[in-house]
Design an enzyme around this catalytic site. Structure first.
Site, PDB file in Angstrom:
ATOM      1  N   GLU A 291       0.829  -1.288  -0.059  1.00 18.91           N
ATOM      2  CA  GLU A 291      -0.063   0.102   0.162  1.00 18.91           C
ATOM      3  C   GLU A 291       0.821   1.404   0.021  1.00 18.91           C
ATOM      4  O   GLU A 291       0.707   2.033  -0.750  1.00 18.91           O
ATOM      5  CB  GLU A 291      -0.960   0.017   1.200  1.00 18.91           C
ATOM      6  N   ASP A 295       1.227   4.197  -2.991  1.00 15.40           N
ATOM      7  CA  ASP A 295       0.967   5.540  -2.729  1.00 15.40           C
ATOM      8  C   ASP A 295       2.133   6.351  -3.180  1.00 15.40           C
ATOM      9  O   ASP A 295       2.016   7.428  -3.911  1.00 15.40           O
ATOM     10  CB  ASP A 295       0.803   5.810  -1.163  1.00 15.40           C
ATOM     11  N   SER A 489      -7.515   1.269  -3.894  1.00 13.27           N
ATOM     12  CA  SER A 489      -6.144   1.873  -3.290  1.00 13.27           C
ATOM     13  C   SER A 489      -5.181   2.633  -4.659  1.00 13.27           C
ATOM     14  O   SER A 489      -4.732   3.598  -4.150  1.00 13.27           O
ATOM     15  CB  SER A 489      -5.596   0.745  -2.491  1.00 13.27           C
TER      16      SER A 489
END
Ligand SMILES: *[C@@H]1O[C@H](CO)[C@@H](O)[C@H](O)[C@H]1NC(C)=O
Ligand SMILES: *[C@@H]1O[C@H](CO)[C@@H](O)[C@H](O)[C@H]1NC(C)=O
Ligand SMILES: *[C@@H]1O[C@H](CO)[C@@H](O)[C@H](O)[C@H]1NC(C)=O
Ligand SMILES: *[C@@H]1O[C@H](CO)[C@@H](O)[C@H](O)[C@H]1NC(C)=O
Length: 571
Positions: A291, A295, A489
């Site tokens: 994750e 990002d 996400s």
């Protein structure tokens, strides 16, 4: 008889002086039964210490929301006049009598609260389970989540002195439960999907690649996002890159992805890392989180040259599920110049959180939105079944996407033609009404939907997501290898990067930043998005909502079209 009557008043006043509060308890919040997946294992041990937070009633919550509407609606004369920290404070700082009443009650019980938020609307204290049971007339028990084995100490109801109901909005943790799937789970569809594709060598040319794999370059091509460097140092993009230290090590993949895809960006390009709640900054390769790397790579890789801040929220609150969501907003609200864009790819099912807590977290988003911060959240990866796929009969909305003061981002798939991603969570909140900016768009969709799924969703609730962006087969570098990831996400950092680039141009032109996006997106901005009209988001043994022309609860209003967004923003 006469004697009794004359004696009674003085008897009562004596009792009132010593235990006035205890004798006038009123039920404050309760939950109907244990949430799905949790089992009550019996009373919690009396000597365990719990860390409580109290939300004090704010001075003028409605006033803040009205002001937010005025400053975020493009046709309003106040459009773009974002509030200062002090101006927000006049709305959210509790009245003096509120703080006094609650603190006096705590002091009477030998407790001393500390202020947890910049405006004093959250206070915290610790006490034992046995004391809390008496204090709140509660029944704290140990609940274990059957699938994950996670345990949480909660009560199904609690009371507070009747004299405090106008001052004390909620006590946490009480009736809100951690997310059943996992606490603060990243909204990545399935880690099993993430396959190591190849060792890092060099970029594959976009023309041969983008139908199968999305790279930063493919996303630029898809949305016509320029690679020219941003110029404004006051413009900041923040990503909540890790949560509860589950995704530590955000930085390792950065240089590799820039070397492959963005050789035009300076190789010593850096960013700021901010830790809160004891968050860590591990740079160890084998601790790198998917994750976090996602990002990092799809903000720095797309928001070319925009100063970027990664926020690692730790697990200082051991029990913490929603504390991290609140702490990051309080942290940013305390700054005189918070980052103008915040993207977060964590969320959970709305029904795990009490209404009161959902409202307070949503108020915190309103406070930060009013400062001119665009707050973006992934919508979730379970289609109509919630943040992750699960069995269900009625559709499960997600949080914070149901909060009207954030921008919820759904997912799409395929390069050409772009279509909705089936996992993209969307639907209608059971807690929040349709916001002013969405009334027309939502009504148009519901009219077309007709009676389909009647009874499975709450037609009066706020619809989400608001927008969408690429969410399938995003190529990232993770622990030295290349892999593909799916999920909303992916979509939130992509959309956030576009907003940051627009803000860079606005600041350069001497104009206010976009700030709270939704009123702009649903009016002037609607035609500046690529309307996604195919596919659906299955779940709960249905095909889910169908995407249609205009807003829909899978892809929202659509995906970014850079040139049109520039024009819509007045550039
Ligand atoms: C509380 O809100 C009212 C109404 O918005 C405002 O007039 C007042 O100044 C606020 N109080 C404080 C202490 O800021
Ligand atoms: C409460 O604690 C703070 C420090 O956390 C301290 O400054 C204050 O004096 C304490 N107040 C009381 C009444 O104990
Ligand atoms: C990457 O390279 C290493 C050795 O350099 C090798 O062991 C590994 O199998 C390779 N991985 C892939 C996916 O090709
Ligand atoms: C439906 O949503 C509204 C908010 O728009 C809420 O007030 C109401 O309680 C919800 N109904 C149910 C059954 O959840």
């Amino acid at each position: 008889m006469v004697n009794v009557l004359t004696v009674l008043p003085s008897f009562f006043s004596l009792v009132l002086a010593s235990s006035y509060f205890e004798r006038h308890m009123r039920l404050h919040e309760r939950r109907d039964g244990v949430p799905e997946g949790f089992t009550n294992k019996g009373p919690a041990p009396g000597d365990v210490t719990l860390r409580f937070r109290i939300a004090l009633v704010q001075n003028d919550t409605q006033g803040l929301q009205t002001k937010l509407m005025d400053v975020s609606t493009p046709r309003s004369p106040q459009y773009g006049q974002w509030l200062s920290k002090e101006e927000v404070g006049t709305f959210v700082t509790p009245k003096r009598e509120t703080a006094t009443a609650v603190n006096e009650w705590l002091a009477t019980n030998g407790l001393n609260a500390t202020v947890l938020s910049p405006f004093g609307d959250w206070i915290g204290f610790e006490t034992t389970v046995s004391h809390a049971n008496v204090l709140f007339d509660a029944d704290f028990s140990t609940f274990v989540h059957d699938g994950s084995g996670k345990s949480a100490i909660r009560t199904l109801a609690y009371s507070i002195p009747a004299s405090l109901t106008a001052h004390l909005q909620l006590i946490h943790p009480t009736i809100s439960f951690p997310a059943p799937n996992d606490v603060g789970q990243p909204v990545l569809r399935s880690l099993a999907k993430n396959v190591l594709r190849r060792n890092i060598t060099s970029a594959v040319t976009p023309s041969t690649l983008c139908d199968a794999v999305m790279t930063p370059e493919c996303v630029q091509l898809l949305y016509k996002i320029p690679g020219t460097l941003a110029s404004q140092s006051s413009n900041k993009l923040a990503a909540q890159a890790s949560f509860k230290n589950l995704q530590i090590g955000p930085i390792s993949g950065l240089l590799e992805i820039l070397e492959i895809y963005r050789t035009d960006l300076s190789p010593d390009k850096t960013f700021t890392l901010q830790t809160i709640d004891g968050g860590t900054n591990s740079q160890t390769l084998d601790e790198a989180g998917v994750e976090a790397d996602l990002d990092v790579q799809y903000t720095i890789g797309l928001a070319s040259g925009v100063p970027t801040v990664f926020i690692s929220v730790g697990d200082q609150y051991q029990d913490g599920d929603l504390e991290g969501f609140l702490d990051i907003i309080n942290f940013l609200s305390g700054k005189s110049a918070p980052p103008q864009v915040l993207t977060t790819s964590y969320g959970q099912d709305e029904n795990t959180i009490s209404r009161a807590l959902a409202y307070r977290l949503c108020n915190a988003y309103a406070s930060l939105s009013a400062r001119g911060v665009s707050i973006l959240f992934s919508s979730g990866d379970g289609g109509v079944s919630g943040s992750q796929s699960q069995s269900c009969t009625t559709f499960v909305p997600t949080f914070p996407s149901g909060c009207p003061f954030v921008t919820s981002v759904g997912g799409t798939q395929n390069f050409n033609p772009e279509t909705s991603a089936p996992f993209s969570s969307g639907g209608f909140s059971n807690y929040f009404d349709t916001p002013w900016y969405q009334t027309t768009a939502k009504a148009a969709y519901l009219t077309k939907l007709g009676s389909t799924y009647a009874g499975r969703f709450n037609a009066s609730g706020r619809g989400f997501p608001d927008v969408s962006a690429a969410g399938t087969n995003l190529e990232i570098v993770w622990r030295g290898s290349v892999m593909n990831v799916d999920g909303t996400s992916c979509s939130s950092p992509v959309f956030a990067s576009v907003v940051s680039l627009l803000n860079d141009r606005l600041i350069a032109a001497g104009k206010p930043v976009l700030g709270f996006l939704n009123p702009f997106l649903y009016s002037t901005g609607a035609d500046a998005l690529n309307d996604i009209t195919t596919g659906g988001n299955p779940g709960c043994n249905t095909n889910g909502f169908p995407a249609m022309a205009g807003w829909d609860p899978i892809t929202g209003l659509g995906t970014p079209n850079w040139a049109k967004l520039l024009a819509a923003a007045g550039l």
